[in-house]
Scaffold this active site. Structure first.
Site, PDB file in Angstrom:
ATOM      1  N   THR A   1      18.128  97.857  82.255  1.00 36.50           N
ATOM      2  CA  THR A   1      17.172  96.682  81.772  1.00 36.50           C
ATOM      3  C   THR A   1      18.164  95.410  81.543  1.00 36.50           C
ATOM      4  O   THR A   1      19.128  95.534  80.442  1.00 36.50           O
ATOM      5  CB  THR A   1      16.496  97.018  80.736  1.00 36.50           C
ATOM      6  OG1 THR A   1      15.504  98.118  80.578  1.00 36.50           O
ATOM      7  CG2 THR A   1      15.839  95.803  79.824  1.00 36.50           C
TER       8      THR A   1
ATOM      9  N   LYS B   1       9.233  94.261  81.802  1.00 34.38           N
ATOM     10  CA  LYS B   1      10.237  95.254  80.864  1.00 34.38           C
ATOM     11  C   LYS B   1      10.196  94.518  79.713  1.00 34.38           C
ATOM     12  O   LYS B   1      10.201  95.172  78.670  1.00 34.38           O
ATOM     13  CB  LYS B   1      11.544  95.761  81.535  1.00 34.38           C
ATOM     14  CG  LYS B   1      12.444  96.808  80.564  1.00 34.38           C
ATOM     15  CD  LYS B   1      11.520  97.884  80.130  1.00 34.38           C
ATOM     16  CE  LYS B   1      12.151  98.657  79.091  1.00 34.38           C
ATOM     17  NZ  LYS B   1      13.205  99.453  79.861  1.00 34.38           N
TER      18      LYS B   1
ATOM     19  N   LYS C   1      19.272  95.463  72.171  1.00 31.25           N
ATOM     20  CA  LYS C   1      19.838  94.656  73.373  1.00 31.25           C
ATOM     21  C   LYS C   1      18.567  94.091  74.079  1.00 31.25           C
ATOM     22  O   LYS C   1      18.431  93.002  74.610  1.00 31.25           O
ATOM     23  CB  LYS C   1      20.487  95.655  74.180  1.00 31.25           C
ATOM     24  CG  LYS C   1      21.125  94.814  75.445  1.00 31.25           C
ATOM     25  CD  LYS C   1      20.421  95.114  76.561  1.00 31.25           C
ATOM     26  CE  LYS C   1      20.399  96.684  77.165  1.00 31.25           C
ATOM     27  NZ  LYS C   1      19.663  96.872  78.391  1.00 31.25           N
TER      28      LYS C   1
END
Length: 292
Positions: free
Chosen positions: A95, A170, A238
């Protein structure tokens, strides 16, 4: 299929094992080399560098922690691009930033290597069971070439658009999860403080509009005040940073995600970043007097 797999963390190791058991010819590499040993015992071969891992492979999969890590293992001094053959495919299942993904794809194209971005959702359980949701950006004809491998890893493999679109999907996933984790934590604290039968309440909630993966799979953690690893809090934080950056660029307000990112930053600062992201309940439980 001849596959190179770079990144054997909590999820990557389980995904690589599934590919190996499905009969694919697998070469693996991880920065911490000891993590390769379990897969070697199952029949994989190990490589000293990402470039070596990519040599003579039809498909190279990267599954590492953050944007700089992907840049390093793909385009670094010993990066996968140096070993990849013309016509091969790199699928990044990490990701990372959608913008960086597009830059990587452009750099790989100069070497006649195709790229897909295919981040996943489903946690360590999904990685182990092959039930991940895989969100794919890139050309559909490239996806068709590597789908047999991705089908081993995911219950759903969905093409969502051009290169970088998987990362955007995502980001959306992580924004939704942020609010869900926070609201389930609050609901569990309310139920526990009220003294009702929380297990009966969970069954009732699971049969109605409040049902969710988080409620089914993580409410127990929150009730117990125990957070065994499924997906690290520091990695979700993150991911929210990526989503917040994208939202700023697009002029989209995501205040709930911004608030949860602040809570997760606090948890990471306190040393809880490697616990499961369900530990957002730590904040709620403390403020509710349920934990010391």
């Amino acid at each position: 299929m001849r596959i190179g797999f770079v990144g054997l963390g909590t999820m990557g190791a389980k995904m690589a094992e599934r590919l190996l058991k499905a009969g694919h010819d697998l070469v693996v590499h991880n920065r911490t080399r000891a993590k390769e040993e379990q897969l070697v015992a199952l029949g994989a071969r190990r490589a000293a560098t990402p470039a070596e891992c990519a040599a003579q492979r039809d498909l190279v999969i990267t599954m590492v922690a953050d944007t700089p890590d992907v840049q390093a293992v793909v385009l670094g001094d010993e990066g996968a691009v140096l070993g990849m053959e013309k016509g091969s495919v790199l699928v990044d299942m990490s990701t990372i930033s959608p913008t960086t993904t597009r830059r990587l794809a452009a750099a790989l194209a100069e070497h006649d290597v195709d790229m897909l971005d295919a981040p996943v959702s489903g946690g360590s359980e999904g990685a182990a069971n092959g039930t991940l949701s895989i969100m794919v950006g890139g050309e559909e004809k490239v996806l068709a070439r590597v789908r047999p491998a991705l089908d081993v890893l995911g219950k759903t493999v969905t093409h969502v658009g051009s290169i970088g679109a998987g990362q955007v999907a995502k980001a959306v996933n992580q924004v939704i999860l942020a609010g869900t984790y926070a609201s389930v934590a609050e609901g569990m604290a309310l139920a526990q403080a009220a003294g009702i039968d929380v297990q009966a309440a969970l069954r009732a909630l699971g049969g109605g509009a409040a049902a969710s993966w988080v409620l089914e799979n993580r409410a127990g953690n929150m009730l117990a005040g125990n957070y065994p690893l499924g997906f690290r809090t520091r990695l979700h934080r993150k991911d929210l940073g990526i989503a917040l950056a994208a939202a700023r660029d697009l002029g989209v307000a995501i205040p709930v995600a911004a608030f949860v990112e602040q809570l997760e930053t606090s948890l990471v600062t306190q040393g809880f970043g490697d616990e499961d992201v369900s530990n957002i309940a730590r904040v709620v439980r403390r403020q509710s007097g349920l934990d010391e």
